[in-house]
Design an enzyme around this catalytic site. Structure first.
Site, PDB file in Angstrom:
ATOM      1  N   ARG A   1     -65.901 -16.788  -4.741  1.00  0.00           N
ATOM      2  CA  ARG A   1     -65.355 -16.445  -3.423  1.00  0.00           C
ATOM      3  C   ARG A   1     -64.573 -15.128  -3.444  1.00  0.00           C
ATOM      4  NH1 ARG A   1     -63.164 -22.529  -2.156  1.00  0.00           N
ATOM      5  NH2 ARG A   1     -64.910 -23.140  -0.858  1.00  0.00           N
TER       6      ARG A   1
ATOM      7  N   LYS B   1     -30.364 -12.287  13.382  1.00  0.00           N
ATOM      8  CA  LYS B   1     -30.239 -12.206  14.847  1.00  0.00           C
ATOM      9  C   LYS B   1     -28.808 -11.952  15.291  1.00  0.00           C
ATOM     10  CE  LYS B   1     -34.122 -15.002  16.304  1.00  0.00           C
ATOM     11  NZ  LYS B   1     -34.589 -16.332  16.599  1.00  0.00           N
TER      12      LYS B   1
ATOM     13  N   ASP C   1     -38.051  -6.944  -0.502  1.00  0.00           N
ATOM     14  CA  ASP C   1     -39.067  -5.928  -0.210  1.00  0.00           C
ATOM     15  C   ASP C   1     -38.958  -4.675  -1.093  1.00  0.00           C
ATOM     16  OD1 ASP C   1     -39.758  -7.630   1.870  1.00  0.00           O
ATOM     17  OD2 ASP C   1     -38.572  -6.532   3.351  1.00  0.00           O
TER      18      ASP C   1
HETATM   19  O1  F6P Z   1     -37.163  -8.360   4.626  1.00  0.00           O
HETATM   20  C1  F6P Z   1     -37.534  -9.541   4.018  1.00  0.00           C
HETATM   21  C2  F6P Z   1     -38.636 -10.208   4.766  1.00  0.00           C
HETATM   22  O2  F6P Z   1     -38.942 -11.363   4.044  1.00  0.00           O
HETATM   23  C3  F6P Z   1     -39.855  -9.342   5.064  1.00  0.00           C
HETATM   24  O3  F6P Z   1     -40.671  -9.183   3.933  1.00  0.00           O
HETATM   25  C4  F6P Z   1     -40.475 -10.079   6.196  1.00  0.00           C
HETATM   26  O4  F6P Z   1     -41.242  -9.239   7.035  1.00  0.00           O
HETATM   27  C5  F6P Z   1     -39.288 -10.589   6.964  1.00  0.00           C
HETATM   28  O5  F6P Z   1     -38.210 -10.635   6.060  1.00  0.00           O
HETATM   29  C6  F6P Z   1     -39.499 -11.949   7.587  1.00  0.00           C
HETATM   30  O6  F6P Z   1     -38.332 -12.324   8.215  1.00  0.00           O
HETATM   31  P1  F6P Z   1     -38.097 -13.693   8.993  1.00  0.00           P
HETATM   32  O7  F6P Z   1     -37.030 -14.388   8.222  1.00  0.00           O
HETATM   33  O8  F6P Z   1     -37.646 -13.274  10.350  1.00  0.00           O
HETATM   34  O9  F6P Z   1     -39.385 -14.467   9.024  1.00  0.00           O
END
Ligand code: F6P
Length: 369
Positions: free
Chosen positions: A184, A83, A149
Site C-alpha cells: 500500500r 483562546k 513545532d
Molecule cells: O502549535 C502546536 C500545534 O500542535 C500545531 O502543530 C497545531 O496546528 C496546533 O497546535 C493545534 O492546536 P489545537 O490545540 O487548537 O488543536
C-alpha cells in the site's frame, strides 16, 4: 536600581507540549532556593482575567511539594489555552456578537495589587508576543520558548519537539511493515503549523519515501512518479509523511476551521487529499494516518525534559540578574538570552538549504518538487 524580587508568577499558554511540567518544577524550585514565592496562573492568563471560572482560585501558590515528581509528566499542571490572548480577549459585544478587547492592563494591575514582582511566561510565538507586550508596559517578564513545532526563532530548538518527532518516528517505523505486507501507499499527516520541522525530521529518521513540507509546495505527479518508480524496482509500498501545513503547487492549505477572534486557524486534512489523489493517479490501495494531538501527549524525552528543566532554572536566574524582556534560548553549550523583541511574531521555517533536507535528497526522498 530594580526592586528585589520576593514573589514571581508562572503561566503556560498556547498548545501544550511535553516538558511544560519540567519547566514549572525547575522554576518553582529555583525560586524557592532564592527565598521567593512562585504563584501559578491557571490556563494562560485566564486565572487572572476570568477568576469566576475557578472556584478554588485562578492563581495559587506553588510549593516545592506540589511540583515534586512532575518533570516526566506530559501536559501542564497549570492548564493552558489558545483562546485567552489578553491583547485580543474574546468579549461579548452589546449587539450579541463576540468582539475583542485589550485586557493586558488588568494583568499589570493584578501583579501590582498582589505584590507579584515578575512573570515567567512559557509559550509559543503567540505567548511570547503577549509577554513582550507586558514587558513593554512595565512588567518584569522572562519568556520560555515552547512548541512541538520547533518554529520559534533564535533558539536551537524547543522542548516538545524531540518528543513529538520520537513518537512520530516510532509510528512510521510501525507503518513500514503493514504497508509492505499489503503493498500500500500510507500517508502519515503530522502537526507543525506553517513549518515542516516535524515532518522533515520524522520522515528522514523513519525512512519515509516522500516528505511534503509547507516550505516546498508539492506537485503530486512527482510523488506519484516516486510510487511508480518504487513499484518498478519491486519495492511495492510507499510511505509519505505530510506536514499539516503543506500545500500543492497551485492549491490551498487544508484548513479545518478558519481563524476566529482570539484563535488562529486550525490546519488539518491535507493527508486525505494527498491519499485520494495518489490512489487515483497510481491505482494503488492507499491509507491515511493522522497523528494529530498524539504528538502533544506523553512523557517528554530525556532531551526535552532536560531542556525544559534548564529553561525553568535559567528563567529564574535571568530575573535574579535583573533581566526582563528576554527569552531563554537553547544555545551550545549553554542557555543564552535573546530579546523578546527579536522573537515575537517571527516564525522559523525549514531553510531550503539546511543539511537535513539535503540529506533527504541524498537518500532519494521525494519532496514533491
Ligand atoms: O502549535 C502546536 C500545534 O500542535 C500545531 O502543530 C497545531 O496546528 C496546533 O497546535 C493545534 O492546536 P489545537 O490545540 O487548537 O488543536
Amino acid at each position: 536600581m530594580t526592586k528585589p524580587i520576593k514573589r514571581i508568577a508562572i503561566c503556560t499558554g498556547g498548545g501544550d507540549a511535553p516538558g511544560l511540567n519540567a519547566v514549572i518544577r525547575a522554576t518553582v524550585s529555583a525560586a524557592a532556593n532564592r527565598g521567593w514565592d512562585c504563584l501559578g496562573i491557571r490556563d494562560g492568563y485566564n486565572g487572572i482575567l476570568e477568576p469566576g471560572q475557578y472556584p478554588t482560585g485562578g492563581v495559587a501558590l506553588l510549593t516545592r511539594e506540589q511540583v515534586r515528581g512532575i518533570s516526566h509528566l506530559g501536559g501542564t499542571i497549570l492548564g493552558t489555552t489558545n483562546k485567552g490572548d489578553p491583547l485580543h480577549f474574546p468579549t461579548p459585544m452589546p449587539d450579541g456578537s463576540i468582539g475583542e478587547s485589550d485586557r493586558s492592563d488588568e494583568i499589570l494591575s493584578y501583579f501590582q495589587r498582589e505584590g507579584i514582582d515578575a512573570l515567567v511566561a512559557v509559550g509559543g510565538d503567540g505567548s511570547l508576543t503577549i509577554a513582550n507586550a507586558l514587558h513593554r508596559k512595565g512588567l518584569r517578564v522572562v519568556g520560555v520558548p515552547k512548541t512541538i513545532d520547533n518554529d520559534l526563532d533564535k533558539t536551537f530548538t524547543t522542548f516538545g519537539f524531540d518528543t513529538a518527532v520520537s513518537f512520530a518516528t516510532d509510528c512510521v517505523d510501525r507503518l513500514h511493515s503493514t504497508a509492505q505486507s499489503h503493498q500500500r501507499v500510507i500517508v502519515i499527516e503530522v502537526m507543525g503549523r506553517y513549518a515542516g520541522w516535524i515532518a522533515l525530521h520524522t520522515g528522514i529518521a523513519g525512512g519515509a519515501h516522500a516528505i511534503l513540507l509547507p516550505e516546498i509546495p508539492f506537485d503530486l505527479d512527482k510523488v506519484a512518479d516516486k510510487v511508480r518508480q518504487r513499484d518498478a524496482e519491486g519495492r511495492l509500498y510507499t510511505l509519505v509523511v505530510v506536514a499539516e501545513g503543506a500545500k500543492p503547487h497551485h492549491g490551498q492549505r487544508a484548513v479545518l476551521a478558519p481563524a476566529e477572534i482570539g484563535h488562529a486557524e486550525r490546519l488539518g486534512g491535507i493527508g486525505y487529499h494527498v491519499a485520494q489523489d495518489l490512489a487515483q493517479r497510481t491505482g494503488k490501495d492507499t491509507r491515511v494516518v493522522v497523528l494529530g494531538h498524539l504528538l502533544r501527549g506523553g512523557s517528554p524525552t530525556s532531551f526535552d525534559r532536560l531542556a525544559a528543566l534548564r529553561f525553568g532554572s535559567a528563567a529564574v536566574r535571568a530575573l535574579d540578574e535583573g533581566r526582563s524582556g528576554v527569552m531563554v534560548a537553547l544555545g551550545y553549550p549553554d542557555i543564552n538570552y535573546v530579546n523578546l523583541e527579536e522573537v515575537a511574531g517571527r516564525m522559523k521555517a525549514v531553510p531550503l538549504k539546511c543539511d537535513t533536507l539535503q540529506t533527504g535528497r541524498d537518500l532519494g526522498v521525494c519532496f514533491g518538487d
